[in-house]
Design a protein around this motif. Structure first.
Motif, PDB file in Angstrom:
ATOM      1  N   HIS A  42       0.848  -1.186   0.000  1.00  0.00           N
ATOM      2  CA  HIS A  42       0.000   0.000   0.000  1.00  0.00           C
ATOM      3  C   HIS A  42       0.893   1.249   0.000  1.00  0.00           C
ATOM      4  O   HIS A  42       1.771   1.381   0.864  1.00  0.00           O
ATOM      5  CB  HIS A  42      -0.905   0.013   1.225  1.00  0.00           C
ATOM      6  CG  HIS A  42      -2.022   1.001   1.132  1.00  0.00           C
ATOM      7  ND1 HIS A  42      -1.811   2.372   1.217  1.00  0.00           N
ATOM      8  CD2 HIS A  42      -3.371   0.828   0.937  1.00  0.00           C
ATOM      9  CE1 HIS A  42      -2.966   2.988   1.110  1.00  0.00           C
ATOM     10  NE2 HIS A  42      -3.919   2.084   0.930  1.00  0.00           N
ATOM     11  N   ASP A  44       0.579   4.329   0.957  1.00  0.00           N
ATOM     12  CA  ASP A  44       0.615   5.085   2.210  1.00  0.00           C
ATOM     13  C   ASP A  44       1.364   4.322   3.296  1.00  0.00           C
ATOM     14  O   ASP A  44       2.089   4.911   4.106  1.00  0.00           O
ATOM     15  CB  ASP A  44      -0.799   5.397   2.687  1.00  0.00           C
ATOM     16  CG  ASP A  44      -1.527   6.373   1.773  1.00  0.00           C
ATOM     17  OD1 ASP A  44      -0.848   7.031   0.958  1.00  0.00           O
ATOM     18  OD2 ASP A  44      -2.766   6.458   1.867  1.00  0.00           O
ATOM     19  N   ARG A  47       5.124   4.413   2.557  1.00  0.00           N
ATOM     20  CA  ARG A  47       5.654   5.753   2.809  1.00  0.00           C
ATOM     21  C   ARG A  47       5.798   6.034   4.300  1.00  0.00           C
ATOM     22  O   ARG A  47       6.840   6.521   4.751  1.00  0.00           O
ATOM     23  CB  ARG A  47       4.742   6.797   2.170  1.00  0.00           C
ATOM     24  CG  ARG A  47       5.272   8.231   2.255  1.00  0.00           C
ATOM     25  CD  ARG A  47       4.296   9.213   1.608  1.00  0.00           C
ATOM     26  NE  ARG A  47       3.950   8.810   0.256  1.00  0.00           N
ATOM     27  CZ  ARG A  47       2.752   8.368  -0.127  1.00  0.00           C
ATOM     28  NH1 ARG A  47       1.761   8.260   0.761  1.00  0.00           N
ATOM     29  NH2 ARG A  47       2.518   8.018  -1.374  1.00  0.00           N
ATOM     30  N   VAL A  48       4.774   5.709   5.082  1.00  0.00           N
ATOM     31  CA  VAL A  48       4.842   6.050   6.499  1.00  0.00           C
ATOM     32  C   VAL A  48       5.877   5.212   7.231  1.00  0.00           C
ATOM     33  O   VAL A  48       6.530   5.684   8.170  1.00  0.00           O
ATOM     34  CB  VAL A  48       3.448   5.937   7.171  1.00  0.00           C
ATOM     35  CG1 VAL A  48       3.056   4.482   7.449  1.00  0.00           C
ATOM     36  CG2 VAL A  48       3.414   6.742   8.465  1.00  0.00           C
ATOM     37  N   TRP A  62       2.344   6.496  12.317  1.00  0.00           N
ATOM     38  CA  TRP A  62       2.361   5.147  11.735  1.00  0.00           C
ATOM     39  C   TRP A  62       1.125   4.376  12.192  1.00  0.00           C
ATOM     40  O   TRP A  62       0.451   3.729  11.391  1.00  0.00           O
ATOM     41  CB  TRP A  62       3.632   4.420  12.165  1.00  0.00           C
ATOM     42  CG  TRP A  62       3.805   3.047  11.583  1.00  0.00           C
ATOM     43  CD1 TRP A  62       4.487   2.717  10.459  1.00  0.00           C
ATOM     44  CD2 TRP A  62       3.288   1.812  12.123  1.00  0.00           C
ATOM     45  NE1 TRP A  62       4.434   1.360  10.235  1.00  0.00           N
ATOM     46  CE2 TRP A  62       3.704   0.779  11.249  1.00  0.00           C
ATOM     47  CE3 TRP A  62       2.532   1.479  13.241  1.00  0.00           C
ATOM     48  CZ2 TRP A  62       3.381  -0.567  11.467  1.00  0.00           C
ATOM     49  CZ3 TRP A  62       2.196   0.148  13.453  1.00  0.00           C
ATOM     50  CH2 TRP A  62       2.621  -0.852  12.576  1.00  0.00           C
ATOM     51  N   VAL A  65      -1.963   5.629  10.240  1.00  0.00           N
ATOM     52  CA  VAL A  65      -1.996   5.263   8.818  1.00  0.00           C
ATOM     53  C   VAL A  65      -2.236   3.768   8.640  1.00  0.00           C
ATOM     54  O   VAL A  65      -3.105   3.348   7.857  1.00  0.00           O
ATOM     55  CB  VAL A  65      -0.689   5.692   8.116  1.00  0.00           C
ATOM     56  CG1 VAL A  65      -0.626   5.133   6.701  1.00  0.00           C
ATOM     57  CG2 VAL A  65      -0.574   7.211   8.083  1.00  0.00           C
ATOM     58  N   ILE A  69      -5.513   1.795   7.026  1.00  0.00           N
ATOM     59  CA  ILE A  69      -5.408   0.853   5.908  1.00  0.00           C
ATOM     60  C   ILE A  69      -6.054  -0.478   6.267  1.00  0.00           C
ATOM     61  O   ILE A  69      -6.772  -1.089   5.460  1.00  0.00           O
ATOM     62  CB  ILE A  69      -3.935   0.653   5.503  1.00  0.00           C
ATOM     63  CG1 ILE A  69      -3.349   1.947   4.933  1.00  0.00           C
ATOM     64  CG2 ILE A  69      -3.790  -0.483   4.494  1.00  0.00           C
ATOM     65  CD1 ILE A  69      -1.847   1.910   4.751  1.00  0.00           C
TER      66      ILE A  69
END
Length: 202
Positions: A42, A44, A47-48, A62, A65, A69
């Motif tokens: 994913h 996001d 990235r996090v 974190w 996010v 998800i």
């Protein structure tokens, strides 16, 4: 070769294997593979996690996010995700033997964050080292050569004086380029035996 330093990864070396997904997914009522997909596929999530490791995101961010998800409560999510980890006795004891023999021991970890959950302290692995290098605080992560050099500088040792253990193969070549002897960790008993052999050459 005389070795004067030992550098150990945290997750999967000083702890039991980083196969946390199935236990976490079962506890949270998630389908198999959901957690790894959130972290590795994913956008996001990828990235996090990358931002967390170098201090651009907090553990709370974190949690939020990854919780979004997965569709689970984000409260203290990192603690729940890592709840099945425990110290790996064979490696912890090998590190203790090394220090007792006068060898400097460092922990080098790509960080999971420190607040609200500090996995190093929670597992009792925040002490017993001459040096602790966390990517979050250094703002650089493995396998960047810079974090290995900073570890050597903190130890006051050169690359050829040190042994580095990591369970992720891609983290080894940059250390080897600095002259560090590396061990790709898979079996804790075998790794401990290798360390005892290497570090007895003093």
């Amino acid at each position: 070769m005389q070795y004067n330093g030992l550098i150990l990864d945290f997750g999967g070396v000083l702890t039991t294997r980083m196969i946390t997904g199935p236990t976490f997914e079962k506890a949270e009522g998630l389908e198999p593979g959901a957690y790894s997909r959130a972290l590795q596929e994913h956008p996001d999530g990828v990235r996090v996690y990358a931002d967390l490791e170098v201090g651009r995101a907090t553990q709370r961010q974190w949690n939020e996010v990854i919780g979004r998800i997965l569709g689970v409560d984000p409260t203290d999510l990192m603690r729940r995700a890592l709840s099945c980890l425990s110290p790996e006795p064979a490696i912890v004891q090998a590190a203790r033997r090394a220090r007792e023999a006068g060898i400097k021991v460092a922990m080098l970890s790509n960080s999971f964050g420190l607040e609200p959950y500090n996995p190093y302290r929670d597992l009792g692995l925040d002490q017993g080292f001459d040096v602790v290098i966390l990517s979050e605080l250094e703002q650089v992560r493995k396998p960047s050569p810079l974090i290995y050099q900073r570890t050597l500088d903190a130890l006051g040792l050169s690359g050829p004086e040190c042994v580095f253990v990591d369970d992720t193969a891609e983290n080894l070549p940059p250390a080897e380029a600095l002259g560090i002897t590396t061990i790709h960790h898979d079996d804790p008993v075998l790794t401990a035996e290798q360390l005892d052999t290497f570090l007895s050459r003093r």
